[in-house]
Scaffold this motif. Structure first.
Motif, PDB file in Angstrom:
ATOM      1  N   LEU A  14       0.872  -1.312   0.130  1.00 23.26           N
ATOM      2  CA  LEU A  14      -0.072   0.027   0.016  1.00 23.26           C
ATOM      3  C   LEU A  14       0.846   1.162   0.068  1.00 23.26           C
ATOM      4  CD1 LEU A  14      -2.703   1.245   0.257  1.00 23.26           C
ATOM      5  CD2 LEU A  14      -2.477   1.116   2.696  1.00 23.26           C
ATOM      6  N   GLY A  15       2.059   1.321   0.745  1.00 25.35           N
ATOM      7  CA  GLY A  15       2.675   2.190   0.845  1.00 25.35           C
ATOM      8  C   GLY A  15       3.513   2.747  -0.561  1.00 25.35           C
ATOM      9  N   GLY A  16       3.916   1.726  -1.230  1.00 24.75           N
ATOM     10  CA  GLY A  16       4.278   1.821  -2.706  1.00 24.75           C
ATOM     11  C   GLY A  16       3.447   2.840  -3.464  1.00 24.75           C
ATOM     12  N   TRP A  17       2.186   2.248  -3.420  1.00 25.09           N
ATOM     13  CA  TRP A  17       1.136   2.990  -4.208  1.00 25.09           C
ATOM     14  C   TRP A  17       0.887   4.305  -3.734  1.00 25.09           C
ATOM     15  CZ3 TRP A  17      -3.827   4.693  -3.032  1.00 25.09           C
ATOM     16  CH2 TRP A  17      -4.615   4.949  -4.234  1.00 25.09           C
ATOM     17  N   LEU A  18       0.983   4.536  -2.192  1.00 22.40           N
ATOM     18  CA  LEU A  18       0.838   5.874  -2.010  1.00 22.40           C
ATOM     19  C   LEU A  18       1.721   6.628  -2.209  1.00 22.40           C
ATOM     20  CD1 LEU A  18      -0.918   4.857   1.653  1.00 22.40           C
ATOM     21  CD2 LEU A  18      -2.329   5.895  -0.162  1.00 22.40           C
ATOM     22  N   THR A  75      14.653   1.763  -0.073  1.00 29.45           N
ATOM     23  CA  THR A  75      13.904   2.625  -1.221  1.00 29.45           C
ATOM     24  C   THR A  75      14.661   3.710  -1.891  1.00 29.45           C
ATOM     25  OG1 THR A  75      13.287   3.799   1.064  1.00 29.45           O
ATOM     26  CG2 THR A  75      11.728   2.040   0.327  1.00 29.45           C
ATOM     27  N   LEU A  76      15.660   4.426  -1.342  1.00 34.38           N
ATOM     28  CA  LEU A  76      16.145   5.314  -2.275  1.00 34.38           C
ATOM     29  C   LEU A  76      17.137   4.671  -3.258  1.00 34.38           C
ATOM     30  CD1 LEU A  76      17.364   7.699   1.021  1.00 34.38           C
ATOM     31  CD2 LEU A  76      15.826   8.156  -0.980  1.00 34.38           C
ATOM     32  N   TYR A  77      17.783   3.470  -2.616  1.00 35.76           N
ATOM     33  CA  TYR A  77      18.548   2.913  -3.641  1.00 35.76           C
ATOM     34  C   TYR A  77      17.869   2.375  -4.896  1.00 35.76           C
ATOM     35  CZ  TYR A  77      22.307  -0.701  -4.842  1.00 35.76           C
ATOM     36  OH  TYR A  77      23.213  -1.729  -5.211  1.00 35.76           O
ATOM     37  N   SER A  78      16.623   1.777  -4.571  1.00 38.53           N
ATOM     38  CA  SER A  78      15.648   1.420  -5.642  1.00 38.53           C
ATOM     39  C   SER A  78      15.352   2.432  -6.578  1.00 38.53           C
ATOM     40  CB  SER A  78      14.502   0.489  -4.848  1.00 38.53           C
ATOM     41  OG  SER A  78      13.603   0.104  -5.902  1.00 38.53           O
ATOM     42  N   ARG A  79      14.992   3.670  -6.065  1.00 40.14           N
ATOM     43  CA  ARG A  79      14.768   4.663  -6.767  1.00 40.14           C
ATOM     44  C   ARG A  79      15.866   5.148  -7.530  1.00 40.14           C
ATOM     45  NH1 ARG A  79      14.527  10.479  -3.912  1.00 40.14           N
ATOM     46  NH2 ARG A  79      16.786   9.760  -4.007  1.00 40.14           N
ATOM     47  N   ASP A  80      17.052   5.195  -7.244  1.00 43.33           N
ATOM     48  CA  ASP A  80      18.198   5.775  -7.801  1.00 43.33           C
ATOM     49  C   ASP A  80      18.477   4.474  -8.865  1.00 43.33           C
ATOM     50  OD1 ASP A  80      18.303   7.652  -6.284  1.00 43.33           O
ATOM     51  OD2 ASP A  80      20.003   7.127  -4.944  1.00 43.33           O
ATOM     52  N   LEU A  81      17.945   3.389  -8.737  1.00 46.23           N
ATOM     53  CA  LEU A  81      18.508   2.383  -9.703  1.00 46.23           C
ATOM     54  C   LEU A  81      17.296   2.197 -10.991  1.00 46.23           C
ATOM     55  CD1 LEU A  81      19.362  -0.600  -7.767  1.00 46.23           C
ATOM     56  CD2 LEU A  81      20.913   0.311  -9.144  1.00 46.23           C
ATOM     57  N   GLY A  82      16.423   3.345 -10.952  1.00 48.53           N
ATOM     58  CA  GLY A  82      15.377   3.359 -11.827  1.00 48.53           C
ATOM     59  C   GLY A  82      14.027   2.499 -11.646  1.00 48.53           C
ATOM     60  N   TYR A  83      13.981   2.132 -10.374  1.00 50.23           N
ATOM     61  CA  TYR A  83      12.601   1.153 -10.057  1.00 50.23           C
ATOM     62  C   TYR A  83      11.540   2.063  -9.668  1.00 50.23           C
ATOM     63  CZ  TYR A  83      15.923  -2.832 -10.323  1.00 50.23           C
ATOM     64  OH  TYR A  83      16.579  -3.896 -11.016  1.00 50.23           O
ATOM     65  N   SER A  84      10.360   1.970  -9.842  1.00 51.74           N
ATOM     66  CA  SER A  84       9.303   2.755  -9.519  1.00 51.74           C
ATOM     67  C   SER A  84       8.953   2.476  -7.849  1.00 51.74           C
ATOM     68  CB  SER A  84       7.941   2.512 -10.473  1.00 51.74           C
ATOM     69  OG  SER A  84       7.576   1.288 -10.066  1.00 51.74           O
ATOM     70  N   GLY A  85       8.085   3.407  -7.330  1.00 51.31           N
ATOM     71  CA  GLY A  85       7.453   2.935  -5.984  1.00 51.31           C
ATOM     72  C   GLY A  85       6.801   1.913  -5.967  1.00 51.31           C
ATOM     73  N   THR A  86       5.984   1.426  -6.988  1.00 49.36           N
ATOM     74  CA  THR A  86       5.268   0.291  -7.040  1.00 49.36           C
ATOM     75  C   THR A  86       6.210  -0.734  -7.116  1.00 49.36           C
ATOM     76  OG1 THR A  86       3.103   1.291  -8.036  1.00 49.36           O
ATOM     77  CG2 THR A  86       3.509  -1.066  -8.091  1.00 49.36           C
ATOM     78  N   GLN A  87       7.142  -0.965  -7.636  1.00 46.41           N
ATOM     79  CA  GLN A  87       8.270  -1.874  -7.890  1.00 46.41           C
ATOM     80  C   GLN A  87       8.879  -2.081  -6.774  1.00 46.41           C
ATOM     81  OE1 GLN A  87      10.138  -0.276 -11.485  1.00 46.41           O
ATOM     82  NE2 GLN A  87       9.845  -2.274 -12.545  1.00 46.41           N
ATOM     83  N   THR A  88       9.289  -1.173  -6.165  1.00 50.04           N
ATOM     84  CA  THR A  88       9.999  -1.058  -4.859  1.00 50.04           C
ATOM     85  C   THR A  88       9.030  -1.800  -3.681  1.00 50.04           C
ATOM     86  OG1 THR A  88      11.326   0.916  -5.394  1.00 50.04           O
ATOM     87  CG2 THR A  88      11.224   0.460  -2.967  1.00 50.04           C
ATOM     88  N   GLY A  89       7.820  -1.331  -3.826  1.00 45.66           N
ATOM     89  CA  GLY A  89       6.895  -2.195  -2.803  1.00 45.66           C
ATOM     90  C   GLY A  89       6.909  -3.603  -2.944  1.00 45.66           C
ATOM     91  N   LEU A  90       6.733  -3.953  -4.286  1.00 47.50           N
ATOM     92  CA  LEU A  90       6.798  -5.278  -4.746  1.00 47.50           C
ATOM     93  C   LEU A  90       8.058  -6.076  -4.336  1.00 47.50           C
ATOM     94  CD1 LEU A  90       5.343  -5.122  -8.204  1.00 47.50           C
ATOM     95  CD2 LEU A  90       4.064  -6.118  -6.249  1.00 47.50           C
ATOM     96  N   PHE A  91       9.123  -5.451  -4.425  1.00 48.88           N
ATOM     97  CA  PHE A  91      10.389  -6.123  -3.789  1.00 48.88           C
ATOM     98  C   PHE A  91      10.331  -6.411  -2.714  1.00 48.88           C
ATOM     99  CE2 PHE A  91      12.778  -3.468  -7.610  1.00 48.88           C
ATOM    100  CZ  PHE A  91      12.507  -4.374  -8.511  1.00 48.88           C
ATOM    101  N   ILE A  92       9.879  -5.351  -1.541  1.00 45.60           N
ATOM    102  CA  ILE A  92       9.938  -5.475  -0.204  1.00 45.60           C
ATOM    103  C   ILE A  92       8.750  -6.601   0.140  1.00 45.60           C
ATOM    104  CG2 ILE A  92       9.554  -4.483   1.893  1.00 45.60           C
ATOM    105  CD1 ILE A  92      10.674  -1.979   0.652  1.00 45.60           C
ATOM    106  N   GLY A  93       7.689  -6.613  -0.665  1.00 41.88           N
ATOM    107  CA  GLY A  93       6.551  -7.516  -0.514  1.00 41.88           C
ATOM    108  C   GLY A  93       7.025  -9.033  -0.750  1.00 41.88           C
ATOM    109  N   LEU A  94       8.014  -9.019  -1.761  1.00 47.99           N
ATOM    110  CA  LEU A  94       8.222 -10.339  -1.869  1.00 47.99           C
ATOM    111  C   LEU A  94       8.991 -10.826  -0.873  1.00 47.99           C
ATOM    112  CD1 LEU A  94       8.704 -12.648  -4.080  1.00 47.99           C
ATOM    113  CD2 LEU A  94      10.820 -11.506  -4.987  1.00 47.99           C
ATOM    114  N   ALA A  95       9.908 -10.099  -0.344  1.00 55.30           N
ATOM    115  CA  ALA A  95      10.652 -10.430   1.012  1.00 55.30           C
ATOM    116  C   ALA A  95       9.836 -11.000   2.119  1.00 55.30           C
ATOM    117  CB  ALA A  95      11.945  -9.302   1.386  1.00 55.30           C
ATOM    118  N   ILE A  96       8.720  -9.989   2.164  1.00 55.96           N
ATOM    119  CA  ILE A  96       7.824 -10.293   3.452  1.00 55.96           C
ATOM    120  C   ILE A  96       7.208 -11.555   3.272  1.00 55.96           C
ATOM    121  CG2 ILE A  96       6.090  -9.394   5.142  1.00 55.96           C
ATOM    122  CD1 ILE A  96       8.817  -7.988   4.951  1.00 55.96           C
TER     123      ILE A  96
END
Length: 389
Positions: free
Chosen positions: A147-151, A225-246
């Motif tokens: 939800l945070g990635g989308w928000l 999240t800053l690292y992911s953003r700097d690598l060009g991933y979107s907020g939603t993708q970052t949320g998905l990455f963390i979601g996969l870990a969880i």
């Protein structure tokens, strides 16, 4: 307020507690960056805020021990933490943010150690039942991370204050639904010196290994999240990455009780810590490859879920019932407070606004490697709980 039976109430409490963290932990760095703080300032703020978790758990554990009312301690902590969180709504610069979040963090430490002690009391030390109930916390975390990635994409980093406050209030409600537990009724009559126990060399090695591991997590918690953003991933993708870990964490927690049965802490912790070495090294060198980044996230199952389950069971077995609240508090303070603070401070120095990202995660891998070597020195036979002291 009405009360629920223990197990569903624990599920709700863990869900809401880690739901707050699902908003706070991954997106706090983005929030502070949005408020104009440099990576060094972010590291310093995270370090000072996290340092309040060193003293807090022990203070609240003493209150719980003296009163025998862990629920009251948790409820007061949730109320006061919510009040401290209100400071996030105003933007008056570094120092007001620091003071507000330090207060929030200090009162926040009243909750989890007492929740863990209460959970084991309700469940009669059933590790398998604990692991399955604890998965609800991971579900809360993953839901809020997604939800945070989308928000974040929709509203920017300022989504964080109101979102986290809403879940803080839900947490408070969940704590009032928990049935009363009096830990004093569980106490044994044996007199064991806490000071003597904490000098035990097995405990010292275990704590030092856990401290190094927690330090290694700091760049992931503070800057991923800053690292992911700097690598060009979107907020939603970052949320998905963390979601996969969880998601991997949820599966691991569910089966942790069975996995831990008749296996030594030396075996399990050394494997978990070794997996963490690989995880951080992959983040340092291969994070631009989306599939390898996803694979590294799956390693969270070992580096956190199984490692945490082992740690909780270690504390429960090492300390007699009379001292478990203080044992949990010491673990939370030293590991999450001390390790998190030290790691956050040095991560902020090494990060250099993203230029030192690879170096920072490489340093994290080296810390995890040192933790692995220490874990290999722990007692090794099956049924290690009988050989802890």
């Amino acid at each position: 307020m009405m009360q629920m039976s223990a197990r569903p109430a624990l599920v709700l409490a863990y869900f809401t507690y880690f739901g707050v963290l699902g908003i706070f932990v991954p997106y706090f760095g983005l929030f502070l960056d949005g408020r104009g703080l440099s990576s060094a300032d972010i590291g310093l703020l995270l370090a000072i805020v996290t340092a309040s978790r060193i003293v807090g758990p022990s203070v609240w554990a003493l209150v719980a021990e003296r009163t025998g009312k862990p629920l009251l301690v948790m409820r007061c902590g949730a109320i006061l933490a919510s009040m401290g969180w209100l400071s996030s709504f105003a933007d008056y610069g570094f120092w007001p943010l620091l003071c507000g979040f330090a207060l929030f963090s200090f009162f926040w430490t009243a909750i989890l150690p007492q929740l863990e002690v209460s959970a084991f009391a309700f469940l009669n030390d059933d590790t398998q039942a604990y692991g399955r109930i604890r998965t609800s916390g991971s579900v809360g975390y993953i839901v809020l991370v997604m939800l945070g990635g989308w928000l974040f994409e929709r509203y920017g980093s300022e989504f964080l204050p109101l979102s986290a406050l809403l879940f803080l209030l839900l947490l408070l409600c969940s704590l009032f639904l928990l049935p009363t537990v009096t830990v004093n009724a569980e106490l044994s009559s044996e007199h064991v010196s806490f000071t003597k126990l904490i000098k035990n060399t097995v405990l010292v090695r275990f704590m030092l290994a856990a401290l190094l591991l927690q330090m290694s997590f700091a760049p992931f918690y503070g800057f991923f999240t800053l690292y992911s953003r700097d690598l060009g991933y979107s907020g939603t993708q970052t949320g998905l990455f963390i979601g996969l870990a969880i998601l991997a964490e949820i599966v691991a927690f569910y089966f942790a009780g069975s996995l831990m049965r008749n296996r030594s802490y030396r075996l399990l912790l050394s494997i978990c810590y070794g997996v963490t070495v690989l995880r951080w090294y992959m983040l340092a060198t291969l994070a631009d490859n989306v599939w390898l980044l996803c694979f590294s996230m799956l390693l969270h199952a070992g580096s956190f879920a199984i490692a945490h389950s082992c740690a909780m069971q270690f504390i429960q077995q090492f300390f007699p019932k009379k001292l478990r609240s203080r044992g949990q508090a010491m673990y939370a303070g030293v590991i999450f407070g001390g390790g998190g603070a030290i790691g956050a401070y040095f991560s902020g120095l090494l990060w250099q606004n993203g230029a030192g990202a690879s170096l920072t995660f490489t340093a994290a891998a080296l810390l995890a490697l040192a933790a692995t070597f220490l874990a290999l020195t722990l007692p090794g036979g099956k049924g290690a709980g009988k050989t802890l002291q």
